[in-house]
Every structure is written in structure tokens, then in C-alpha cells.
Design a protein around this motif. Structure first.
Motif: not given
Length: 395
Positions: A124-127, A227-232, A303-307, A318-324
Motif C-alpha cells: 500500500p505505501a509503495l503503491l 473498512r480497510e479496502q475503503q480506506r485504500l 491519514l490512511f495507513l498510520g505511522v 498473496p493478495r498483493e502478489q495477485a494485484a502485481y
């Protein structure tokens, strides 16, 4: 007969380059021998007449040849010539717009965007960093609206893949094809069935189980994930829009208000010379753009991912690998770079190089070769008109 037809086909293919170069070679002795403004002007007028009659290039492109050739031959300054069409800054905007359309038509901007996202990854941060960097870079040369319209569907496809890919068997706290919430629900149902008194009818037991199942489904695990998906989604949508606006400030042609400022400055201070040009604007605004982009990334991250910035170093889920894989598939679908993409990329690099080296400020640029009597005949508009003309005459 067959050989005659093949010869005619070969001549037909050579018609455009032949019609473009022959008039230049025939009329070239006129400016070389006489060497006067009248001879230079006559050469340009005759050349335009031939191009208009043969329509070897579009009529509108031939009509803007004076904006390119008059400053180069020292007949009129670029600002004086452009006044017959529109302001010099408007010609610069028009030429930049045509170059941007060429980049979009051959999908070069999409190739650049997908390649950059493959390099940064999909955490998420790098994306977010990748989307912001690519959007800001493209917005430096293409309009903010076009850049945002291209990047938002790519972000949407990545987010859809992140939200629809189920966890793999090796994921912690889940069994094969099950989430922790599903396991807890099954255990709870089994316990309830064992402990229910025999006097309660099966219908009541079933209704109670259904109500409890609905409460379990709407409990913390699923709602947290939603909620996490909505934040992303909010994060990536905002980062694309913000970075498109920030990136447009880095170059003179990045967005319309920059050129409006240049035009107003030239009107209010007519004796200021060519103070605001592409190189000077870039030297002042590019560091400011980097600072604003970094601050924007930090703010959206907090704001969305915290510190938790250490999440940038962890391995892909696995989800991030699928998105990649989705981004990789989109990139492979583009295939190898076409001839048009290579040609447009070459013209784009040449355009930026000529803009930077025309009048860099700390050294004499190539634009000083055309200065006469203290007047600057060549401006950034002349450069972009030259590149635009090349794009129309090359296949």
C-alpha cells in the motif's frame, strides 16, 4: 504489367518524402545566393505554396510554418509572428497539447505508468508512492485531466484485485479457503447445537442460528476488512488527483495557469525580456514540486495507513502478489514498443532537451545563435512548433 505495377507502388510510397524534399532543394539557392530578408521570406512563401497545392502535409500544419521559419531565418521574432495567430504563450500551449495527444495516441503514457508501478511494487505505501510519482511525472507534460482519467482505472483494477483475491492456505489464522471469522462461526454453531435443550423445536433453533450467523458475519473481521479496502480506495483516488495537480506546477506547459502567468508577466513587464522560460520555470518549480509531493505522500500515509512505515519492507501478501500480476498482465498486453512509440519518445526527448538548452541561464544556449540586434528571435513556442512539424512529416 506486373513489374510496372510494382514500380508504381514503389513510387507511390516515395511520393510524400519526394514531395517534401524536392521543393526545398529546388528553392534553396534563393536564400543562399541573395541572403536578404526578402529572399528568405520568398523562399518560405513559395515552399508553403507548393505544400498547399500538393497537400503533402495537412493544410493547417503548412499554415503555421511561418511561426517556425520566420524566427529561424531572422525575419521576425517569434512573439511578433505569433501575434498574427494568437499569443506566443498560446502557441506554446497548442504545441504542447499536440505533443501530449501524440503521446496518448500511441499509449506511451500507459507503458510508462505500468512500468513504473512494476518497479515500486504493490504494498500500500509503495503503491501510493508509485501512483503519485507516475501521475506527477505524466502531468508535467500532459494535462491534469487526461493523466487522472488514465491513472484512475489502473488504480481501480489493482484495488479490485486486492479486494477479491481470497487468502491462500498458508495465510496465518485461516484454514484452507476459510477465514478466521468462518472458523469461529462454525465452532460457535456446533457448540450451540450441542447445548440447545431438546424441548426447543428445530425451527426455533434454525432461526436462532441464522440470526447469530448474521451477527457474526457483520462482526469485526469482515467489517474491518471492508473498512480497510475503503480506506485504500480513498487513499489511491486522492493521491492520483493530488499528484496530478502538484505535477502540473513543475513545468511551464504542465497546466494552463502557468502559461497565463507567463503571458500576464510579459504584458505587465514588457521590458523584462525572456525571464520566464521553460528552463527557468523548471529550475524554480521542480524542487518545490518534489517537496509538495513528499509532504502529500506523508500526510496521506499518516491519514490512511498510520505511522507504521516499516510495512514498506515486508514481503508481499498473496493478495498483493495477485494485484502485481494484474499490472504485469496489463504491461505484457501492450507488447513490444511499436515504431510509433519509439518515434514519439524520441521526439519527446528531443523537445525537452531543446527546451532546456535554448537558454539555460548559467551558460549560453543554442538560442543565442539566432539573436540579432539584441532581440531574441527563438522562443519555447518555436521549439515546440518544430517538434510538431516533425511529427506530421514522419510516418
Amino acid at each position: 504489367c506486373g513489374e510496372m505495377q510494382s514500380c508504381l507502388r514503389a513510387l507511390r510510397k516515395l511520393r510524400q518524402p519526394f514531395t517534401l524534399t524536392l521543393p526545398v532543394l529546388v528553392l534553396l539557392p534563393l536564400p543562399i545566393v541573395l541572403r536578404s530578408k526578402e529572399a528568405y521570406c520568398g523562399f518560405i512563401v513559395l515552399l508553403m505554396a507548393v505544400y498547399w497545392c500538393t497537400e503533402v502535409i495537412p493544410l493547417a500544419v503548412t499554415a503555421i510554418l511561418p511561426a517556425l521559419l520566420f524566427p529561424l531565418f531572422g525575419i521576425m521574432t517569434s512573439k511578433d509572428v505569433c501575434k498574427q495567430y494568437m499569443k506566443d504563450t498560446n502557441m506554446l500551449f497548442l504545441g504542447g497539447l499536440m505533443v501530449a495527444v501524440a503521446v496518448e495516441t500511441c499509449n506511451l503514457h500507459k507503458r510508462i505508468a505500468l512500468r513504473a508501478l512494476l518497479l515500486v511494487g504493490v504494498r500500500p505505501a509503495l503503491l501510493m508512492m508509485g501512483f503519485m510519482g507516475v501521475t506527477a511525472f505524466l502531468s508535467m507534460w500532459i494535462s491534469n485531466t487526461a493523466t487522472t482519467a488514465m491513472m484512475v482505472p489502473i488504480a481501480q483494477a489493482v484495488l479490485d484485485q486486492l479486494s477479491t483475491t481470497a487468502p491462500q492456505p498458508g495465510d496465518p489464522e485461516s484454514g484452507p479457503g476459510q477465514t478466521a471469522g468462518d472458523q469461529e462461526l462454525e465452532e460457535k454453531d456446533a457448540t450451540d447445537e450441542e447445548n440447545q435443550p431438546a424441548l426447543i423445536s428445530p425451527v426455533v433453533q434454525t432461526q436462532d442460528a441464522d440470526v447469530e450467523r448474521e451477527m457474526q458475519v457483520s462482526a469485526v473481521p469482515d467489517s474491518d476488512e471492508q473498512r480497510e479496502q475503503q480506506r485504500l480506495r480513498k487513499m489511491l483516488s486522492l493521491c492520483v488527483c493530488y499528484s496530478a495537480s502538484i505535477g502540473g506546477t513543475a513545468t511551464l506547459t504542465g497546466t494552463g495557469p502557468n502559461l497565463v502567468l507567463k503571458g500576464q508577466f510579459s504584458q505587465i513587464f514588457p521590458d523584462s525580456g525572456d525571464v520566464i522560460n521553460f528552463a527557468s520555470w523548471f529550475g524554480f518549480s521542480f524542487p518545490n514540486m518534489l517537496i509538495m509531493l513528499t509532504c502529500c505522500w506523508l500526510w496521506l500515509h499518516l491519514l490512511f495507513l498510520g505511522v507504521k512505515f516499516q510495512s514498506c519492507r515486508r514481503k508481499n501478501s498473496p493478495r498483493e502478489q495477485a494485484a502485481y500480476g494484474i499490472i504485469q498482465e496489463e504491461y505484457h498486453n501492450l507488447g513490444l514498443m511499436s515504431f510509433a512509440e519509439k518515434l514519439v519518445l524520441g521526439h519527446f526527448i528531443l523537445l525537452v532537451t531543446l527546451w532546456f538548452t535554448r537558454d539555460p541561464g548559467f551558460v549560453r544556449g543554442w538560442g543565442s545563435l539566432f539573436n540579432k540586434n539584441g532581440k531574441k528571435y527563438v522562443t519555447d513556442a518555436t521549439v515546440v512548433m518544430f517538434i510538431t512539424f516533425l511529427m506530421f512529416i514522419m510516418p
